[in-house]
Scaffold this motif. Structure first.
Motif, PDB file in Angstrom:
ATOM      1  N   ALA A  39       0.801  -1.263   0.119  1.00 14.45           N
ATOM      2  CA  ALA A  39      -0.076  -0.048  -0.006  1.00 14.45           C
ATOM      3  C   ALA A  39       1.002   1.385   0.068  1.00 14.45           C
ATOM      4  O   ALA A  39       0.619   2.069  -0.824  1.00 14.45           O
ATOM      5  N   GLN A  40       2.016   1.161   0.816  1.00 15.19           N
ATOM      6  CA  GLN A  40       2.806   2.454   0.796  1.00 15.19           C
ATOM      7  C   GLN A  40       3.331   2.571  -0.573  1.00 15.19           C
ATOM      8  O   GLN A  40       3.624   3.762  -1.142  1.00 15.19           O
ATOM      9  N   ALA A  41       4.046   1.341  -0.864  1.00 13.44           N
ATOM     10  CA  ALA A  41       4.554   1.552  -2.538  1.00 13.44           C
ATOM     11  C   ALA A  41       3.595   2.096  -3.438  1.00 13.44           C
ATOM     12  O   ALA A  41       3.862   2.866  -4.320  1.00 13.44           O
ATOM     13  N   SER A  42       2.402   1.561  -3.400  1.00 13.01           N
ATOM     14  CA  SER A  42       1.372   2.087  -4.247  1.00 13.01           C
ATOM     15  C   SER A  42       1.336   3.602  -4.304  1.00 13.01           C
ATOM     16  O   SER A  42       1.154   4.299  -5.245  1.00 13.01           O
ATOM     17  N   GLY A  43       1.200   4.174  -2.878  1.00 14.71           N
ATOM     18  CA  GLY A  43       1.176   5.586  -2.866  1.00 14.71           C
ATOM     19  C   GLY A  43       2.326   6.277  -3.420  1.00 14.71           C
ATOM     20  O   GLY A  43       2.043   7.061  -4.145  1.00 14.71           O
ATOM     21  N   LEU A  44       3.449   5.908  -3.332  1.00 10.51           N
ATOM     22  CA  LEU A  44       4.703   6.439  -3.846  1.00 10.51           C
ATOM     23  C   LEU A  44       4.750   6.384  -5.320  1.00 10.51           C
ATOM     24  O   LEU A  44       5.038   7.251  -5.979  1.00 10.51           O
ATOM     25  N   VAL A  45       4.066   5.141  -5.756  1.00  6.58           N
ATOM     26  CA  VAL A  45       4.108   5.062  -7.465  1.00  6.58           C
ATOM     27  C   VAL A  45       2.987   5.946  -7.933  1.00  6.58           C
ATOM     28  O   VAL A  45       3.365   6.673  -8.884  1.00  6.58           O
ATOM     29  N   VAL A  46       1.721   6.378  -7.084  1.00  4.16           N
ATOM     30  CA  VAL A  46       1.006   7.438  -7.625  1.00  4.16           C
ATOM     31  C   VAL A  46       1.377   8.638  -7.478  1.00  4.16           C
ATOM     32  O   VAL A  46       1.312   9.410  -8.573  1.00  4.16           O
ATOM     33  N   GLN A  47       2.240   8.988  -6.462  1.00  3.86           N
ATOM     34  CA  GLN A  47       2.907  10.464  -6.439  1.00  3.86           C
ATOM     35  C   GLN A  47       3.792  10.407  -7.749  1.00  3.86           C
ATOM     36  O   GLN A  47       3.933  11.629  -8.329  1.00  3.86           O
ATOM     37  N   ALA A  48       4.671   9.475  -8.114  1.00  6.94           N
ATOM     38  CA  ALA A  48       5.836   9.561  -8.749  1.00  6.94           C
ATOM     39  C   ALA A  48       5.034   9.744 -10.341  1.00  6.94           C
ATOM     40  O   ALA A  48       5.535  10.341 -11.182  1.00  6.94           O
TER      41      ALA A  48
END
Length: 154
Positions: free
Chosen positions: A91-100
């Motif tokens: 979930a954290q990685a998904s959030g970072l991917v969305v931001q990037a």
């Protein structure tokens, strides 16, 4: 000629003859209509095409529902077998991917020429208009990959 009832010889009266002629005309008209319908290949082809189209639509709906159910089952199995810490990190990685991705999209939009953006917008609109078929193909692809992967391990 008189309008008297038949004699014992069996000669029909004029009224009976008229009725027979009228019945024969009706039967002949029905026969001609039936023959015309059988000879109308275009109408028969159109009816058959409509029937086949309806059958395909029904089968497509059934297969789509089956694929959707299998994909949901697969997602539940994967989620059930995945430890909670891994889900949190995902979930954290998904959030970072969305931001990037958002940042990269803005940068790409700033540097992309106008005509290319217009074409990309039209493509996105077409994809949104045909969302269900694209999703069905994507789900089918994921299920196919999961099945192949599962068979490869055996």
């Amino acid at each position: 000629m008189t309008n008297e009832p038949r004699s014992d010889i069996g000669t029909p009266t004029p009224d009976e003859l008229r009725e027979q002629v009228e019945r024969t005309r009706d039967e002949l008209g029905q026969t001609v209509e039936a023959l015309a319908a059988k000879a109308d290949v275009k109408a028969q082809t159109k009816e058959r095409a409509t029937a086949v189209k309806e059958q395909v639509a029904e089968k497509t709906a059934v297969v789509t529902d089956q694929i959707r159910a299998k994909a949901q089952q697969a997602a539940q199995v994967v989620k059930g077998r995945t430890p909670e810490p891994v889900l949190d990190r995902a979930a954290q990685a998904s959030g970072l991917v969305v931001q990037a991705t958002t940042r990269a999209g803005r940068l790409a939009a700033d540097k992309t020429p106008g005509p290319v953006l217009d074409k990309a917008g039209r493509a996105a609109t077409a994809a949104r208009a045909h969302r269900k078929p694209l999703l069905a193909v994507g789900v089918a692809l994921v299920v196919l990959l999961l099945v192949r992967r599962g068979r490869g391990r055996r």
